[in-house]
Design a protein around this motif. Structure first.
Motif, mmCIF file in Angstrom:
data_model
loop_
_atom_site.group_PDB
_atom_site.id
_atom_site.type_symbol
_atom_site.label_atom_id
_atom_site.label_comp_id
_atom_site.label_asym_id
_atom_site.label_seq_id
_atom_site.Cartn_x
_atom_site.Cartn_y
_atom_site.Cartn_z
ATOM 1 N N GLU A 23 0.803 -1.222 0.000
ATOM 2 C CA GLU A 23 0.000 0.000 0.000
ATOM 3 C C GLU A 23 0.839 1.277 0.000
ATOM 4 O O GLU A 23 0.296 2.380 -0.015
ATOM 5 N N ARG A 25 2.563 2.909 -2.159
ATOM 6 C CA ARG A 25 2.380 3.873 -3.257
ATOM 7 C C ARG A 25 1.153 4.758 -3.039
ATOM 8 O O ARG A 25 1.144 5.911 -3.438
ATOM 9 N N ARG A 26 0.142 4.209 -2.419
ATOM 10 C CA ARG A 26 -1.085 4.969 -2.191
ATOM 11 C C ARG A 26 -0.926 5.989 -1.073
ATOM 12 O O ARG A 26 -1.536 7.049 -1.111
ATOM 13 N N ASN A 27 -0.145 5.623 -0.055
ATOM 14 C CA ASN A 27 -0.002 6.517 1.098
ATOM 15 C C ASN A 27 1.404 6.374 1.688
ATOM 16 O O ASN A 27 1.581 5.754 2.736
ATOM 17 N N PRO A 29 3.401 8.417 3.355
ATOM 18 C CA PRO A 29 3.630 8.837 4.745
ATOM 19 C C PRO A 29 3.104 7.817 5.769
ATOM 20 O O PRO A 29 3.742 7.568 6.791
ATOM 21 N N LEU A 30 1.959 7.232 5.489
ATOM 22 C CA LEU A 30 1.409 6.230 6.395
ATOM 23 C C LEU A 30 2.304 4.986 6.423
ATOM 24 O O LEU A 30 2.581 4.441 7.493
ATOM 25 N N GLN A 33 5.287 5.715 8.505
ATOM 26 C CA GLN A 33 4.934 5.794 9.920
ATOM 27 C C GLN A 33 4.758 4.396 10.527
ATOM 28 O O GLN A 33 5.245 4.134 11.623
#
Length: 112
Positions: A23, A25-27, A29-30, A33
Protein backbone atom coordinates in the motif's frame (compact mmCIF):
# COMPACT_ATOMS: atom_id res chain seq x y z
CA UNK A 1 18.90 -8.50 19.54
CA UNK A 2 17.42 -11.99 19.54
CA UNK A 3 14.10 -10.63 20.85
CA UNK A 4 14.05 -7.93 18.19
CA UNK A 5 14.75 -10.48 15.50
CA UNK A 6 11.99 -12.76 16.78
CA UNK A 7 9.46 -9.94 16.92
CA UNK A 8 10.36 -8.38 13.58
CA UNK A 9 10.42 -11.67 11.69
CA UNK A 10 7.28 -13.12 13.25
CA UNK A 11 4.54 -14.16 10.85
CA UNK A 12 2.32 -11.33 12.12
CA UNK A 13 4.97 -8.68 11.60
CA UNK A 14 5.92 -10.00 8.19
CA UNK A 15 2.26 -9.98 7.11
CA UNK A 16 1.81 -6.43 8.37
CA UNK A 17 4.93 -5.15 6.65
CA UNK A 18 4.05 -6.90 3.39
CA UNK A 19 0.66 -5.16 3.51
CA UNK A 20 2.32 -1.82 4.22
CA UNK A 21 4.74 -2.33 1.33
CA UNK A 22 1.86 -3.17 -1.00
CA UNK A 23 0.00 0.00 0.00
CA UNK A 24 3.03 2.31 0.15
CA UNK A 25 2.38 3.87 -3.26
CA UNK A 26 -1.08 4.97 -2.19
CA UNK A 27 0.00 6.52 1.10
CA UNK A 28 3.78 6.82 1.50
CA UNK A 29 3.63 8.84 4.74
CA UNK A 30 1.41 6.23 6.40
CA UNK A 31 3.65 3.40 5.20
CA UNK A 32 6.71 5.15 6.62
CA UNK A 33 4.93 5.79 9.92
CA UNK A 34 3.90 2.16 10.32
CA UNK A 35 7.41 1.00 9.44
CA UNK A 36 8.91 3.35 12.04
CA UNK A 37 6.34 2.40 14.68
CA UNK A 38 7.37 -1.22 14.30
CA UNK A 39 11.14 -0.78 14.19
CA UNK A 40 11.88 2.42 16.10
CA UNK A 41 11.54 1.02 19.64
CA UNK A 42 14.10 -1.66 18.81
CA UNK A 43 16.42 0.82 17.09
CA UNK A 44 16.19 3.26 19.99
CA UNK A 45 16.97 0.62 22.61
CA UNK A 46 19.88 -0.76 20.59
CA UNK A 47 21.24 2.74 19.88
CA UNK A 48 21.15 3.54 23.60
CA UNK A 49 23.01 0.33 24.39
CA UNK A 50 25.61 1.05 21.70
CA UNK A 51 26.01 4.62 23.02
CA UNK A 52 26.70 3.23 26.50
CA UNK A 53 29.35 0.95 25.00
CA UNK A 54 30.90 3.99 23.30
CA UNK A 55 30.87 5.87 26.61
CA UNK A 56 32.50 2.87 28.31
CA UNK A 57 35.21 2.79 25.64
CA UNK A 58 34.22 -0.67 24.37
CA UNK A 59 33.19 0.64 20.93
CA UNK A 60 34.15 3.55 18.71
CA UNK A 61 31.07 4.60 16.75
CA UNK A 62 30.31 8.04 15.39
CA UNK A 63 26.56 7.49 15.12
CA UNK A 64 25.05 4.80 17.40
CA UNK A 65 21.57 5.28 15.90
CA UNK A 66 22.81 4.60 12.37
CA UNK A 67 24.79 1.60 13.56
CA UNK A 68 21.74 0.32 15.45
CA UNK A 69 19.69 0.42 12.23
CA UNK A 70 22.41 -1.47 10.37
CA UNK A 71 22.79 -4.11 13.08
CA UNK A 72 19.03 -4.60 13.35
CA UNK A 73 18.78 -5.02 9.57
CA UNK A 74 21.54 -7.64 9.66
CA UNK A 75 19.88 -9.43 12.59
CA UNK A 76 16.57 -9.71 10.73
CA UNK A 77 18.19 -10.97 7.50
CA UNK A 78 17.49 -7.72 5.69
CA UNK A 79 14.40 -7.90 3.53
CA UNK A 80 14.59 -11.66 2.97
CA UNK A 81 11.66 -12.57 5.31
CA UNK A 82 9.44 -9.94 3.66
CA UNK A 83 10.42 -10.85 0.12
CA UNK A 84 9.96 -14.58 0.66
CA UNK A 85 7.04 -14.33 3.12
CA UNK A 86 8.80 -16.96 5.23
CA UNK A 87 9.06 -16.85 9.00
CA UNK A 88 12.47 -18.17 10.05
CA UNK A 89 12.44 -20.88 12.68
CA UNK A 90 14.22 -20.19 16.00
CA UNK A 91 17.37 -22.06 14.98
CA UNK A 92 17.70 -20.17 11.71
CA UNK A 93 16.92 -16.88 13.45
CA UNK A 94 19.59 -17.53 16.11
CA UNK A 95 22.15 -18.23 13.39
CA UNK A 96 21.29 -14.98 11.61
CA UNK A 97 21.64 -13.03 14.87
CA UNK A 98 25.04 -14.63 15.63
CA UNK A 99 26.24 -13.83 12.12
CA UNK A 100 24.93 -10.28 12.40
CA UNK A 101 26.86 -9.73 15.62
CA UNK A 102 30.02 -11.23 14.14
CA UNK A 103 29.69 -9.09 11.01
CA UNK A 104 29.02 -5.99 13.06
CA UNK A 105 31.90 -6.51 15.44
CA UNK A 106 34.32 -7.67 12.78
CA UNK A 107 33.31 -5.65 9.78
CA UNK A 108 31.89 -2.40 10.98
CA UNK A 109 34.45 -1.92 13.72
CA UNK A 110 37.25 -2.59 11.25
CA UNK A 111 35.84 0.06 8.94
CA UNK A 112 35.78 2.75 11.59
Amino acid sequence: LAAASAALTSSTCIALLRTVIAEARRNPPLARQVYLQIRQPWITALAQWLARKVDDGALRLSDPAWHAMQLLTLATAGNRPFATNETPDPTARALVVRRAIATFLGGYRAAL
